[in-house]
Design an enzyme around this catalytic site. Sequence first.
Site, PDB file in Angstrom:
ATOM      1  N   GLU A 171       0.815  -1.224   0.000  1.00  0.00           N
ATOM      2  CA  GLU A 171       0.000   0.000   0.000  1.00  0.00           C
ATOM      3  C   GLU A 171       0.847   1.271   0.000  1.00  0.00           C
ATOM      4  O   GLU A 171       0.465   2.286  -0.588  1.00  0.00           O
ATOM      5  CB  GLU A 171      -0.895   0.019   1.245  1.00  0.00           C
ATOM      6  CG  GLU A 171      -1.650   1.334   1.406  1.00  0.00           C
ATOM      7  CD  GLU A 171      -2.512   1.399   2.660  1.00  0.00           C
ATOM      8  OE1 GLU A 171      -2.040   1.062   3.740  1.00  0.00           O
ATOM      9  OE2 GLU A 171      -3.664   1.799   2.522  1.00  0.00           O
ATOM     10  N   ASP A 172       1.992   1.210   0.659  1.00  0.00           N
ATOM     11  CA  ASP A 172       2.775   2.429   0.842  1.00  0.00           C
ATOM     12  C   ASP A 172       3.518   2.886  -0.405  1.00  0.00           C
ATOM     13  O   ASP A 172       4.070   3.980  -0.421  1.00  0.00           O
ATOM     14  CB  ASP A 172       3.761   2.224   2.010  1.00  0.00           C
ATOM     15  CG  ASP A 172       3.020   2.041   3.315  1.00  0.00           C
ATOM     16  OD1 ASP A 172       2.058   2.797   3.547  1.00  0.00           O
ATOM     17  OD2 ASP A 172       3.361   1.120   4.077  1.00  0.00           O
ATOM     18  N   HIS A 188       0.502   5.709  10.394  1.00  0.00           N
ATOM     19  CA  HIS A 188      -0.050   6.312   9.172  1.00  0.00           C
ATOM     20  C   HIS A 188      -1.468   6.838   9.433  1.00  0.00           C
ATOM     21  O   HIS A 188      -2.144   6.381  10.356  1.00  0.00           O
ATOM     22  CB  HIS A 188      -0.154   5.255   8.059  1.00  0.00           C
ATOM     23  CG  HIS A 188       1.159   4.859   7.455  1.00  0.00           C
ATOM     24  ND1 HIS A 188       1.570   3.548   7.375  1.00  0.00           N
ATOM     25  CD2 HIS A 188       2.145   5.597   6.880  1.00  0.00           C
ATOM     26  CE1 HIS A 188       2.764   3.494   6.781  1.00  0.00           C
ATOM     27  NE2 HIS A 188       3.130   4.717   6.475  1.00  0.00           N
ATOM     28  N   CYS A 206      -2.702  -2.316   4.440  1.00  0.00           N
ATOM     29  CA  CYS A 206      -1.303  -2.187   3.948  1.00  0.00           C
ATOM     30  C   CYS A 206      -0.866  -3.273   3.001  1.00  0.00           C
ATOM     31  O   CYS A 206       0.107  -3.083   2.274  1.00  0.00           O
ATOM     32  CB  CYS A 206      -0.288  -2.209   5.067  1.00  0.00           C
ATOM     33  SG  CYS A 206      -0.856  -1.925   6.661  1.00  0.00           S
TER      34      CYS A 206
HETATM   35  C1  CIR Z   1       6.774   0.156   8.182  1.00  0.00           C
HETATM   36  O1  CIR Z   1       7.127   0.602   9.268  1.00  0.00           O
HETATM   37  O2  CIR Z   1       6.886   0.812   7.150  1.00  0.00           O
HETATM   38  C2  CIR Z   1       6.201  -1.249   8.130  1.00  0.00           C
HETATM   39  N1  CIR Z   1       6.828  -2.041   9.137  1.00  0.00           N
HETATM   40  C3  CIR Z   1       4.697  -1.253   8.292  1.00  0.00           C
HETATM   41  C4  CIR Z   1       3.980  -0.564   7.172  1.00  0.00           C
HETATM   42  C5  CIR Z   1       2.501  -0.603   7.313  1.00  0.00           C
HETATM   43  N2  CIR Z   1       1.873   0.062   6.232  1.00  0.00           N
HETATM   44  C6  CIR Z   1       0.727   0.710   6.321  1.00  0.00           C
HETATM   45  O3  CIR Z   1       0.166   0.851   7.399  1.00  0.00           O
HETATM   46  N3  CIR Z   1       0.260   1.263   5.223  1.00  0.00           N
END
Ligand code: CIR
Length: 252
Positions: free
Chosen positions: A64-65, A159, A246
């Site tokens: 997702e990011d 987030h 995510c």
């Molecule tokens: C991070 O810290 O980037 C990852 N461990 C978790 C990302 C989760 N992503 C999201 O909530 N969109």
Amino acid sequence: MLALTRAVPPSIPRCELTHLDRAPIDYDAAVAQHVAYEAALASLGCRILRLPAEPELPDSVFVEDTAVVLPELAVIARPGAASRRPEVDSVVEYLAERRELAFIDAPATLDGGDVLRVGRSIWVGRSERTNRAGYDQLRRLLEPRGYRIRTVAVHGCLHLKTAVTPLPGDALLVNPAWTDTAAFEGHDLAPVDPSEPFAANVLAIGDSILVSDGHPATRARLEDRGLTLRVVDVSELAKAEGGVTCCTILVP
Ligand code: CIR
């Protein structure tokens, strides 16, 4: 609806962590949960497309990011955590054939998890991952295309979508302790049960919502609203600070 996903990498125990203490992650259990998550997406009508695995990128399952995909454009993110920036390459490759692409450029940072969309309204979280320049660049890309875009505070969680996500219809599920609810004025706000701060991260697909099985009191509130829930266990991924939104990019 297409759902982009990516396999859980064996390196996930080395994931980024911001608000949680490191706890051992059972890789095999995480893989099994992720497979069940994909099956749940498929049962809600999504066609699953797995991006190429990135075994050496510990957070690569959290696709997702890496991008904000809109009907007319895909904006390639520039993740706030430097370790996550190489994740975008294969996403660019995949989306280039399907969408016009735009890019968030340095020094801006933006994580897809900070971008909440309801129709043509977009909120961008001011988090530890998304900076002012990230918001400004996204605004310059999207305002001319008819989106109403504004920024909103995020505090105490990773987030914006850890704190608030859309429900089917016009409502938003929110943890008021982690964001500024005034930014969502005019929307029907459904608060999580205060004992379950992480419960606001749900994934609406059509008339259903995918929810983590960890939050029974909030689930009961959602059922009281007449919503259809599809429950998944993502407890191993939650140790890496991931939730149900995510692990996919929904491509409308
Ligand atoms: C991070 O810290 O980037 C990852 N461990 C978790 C990302 C989760 N992503 C999201 O909530 N969109």
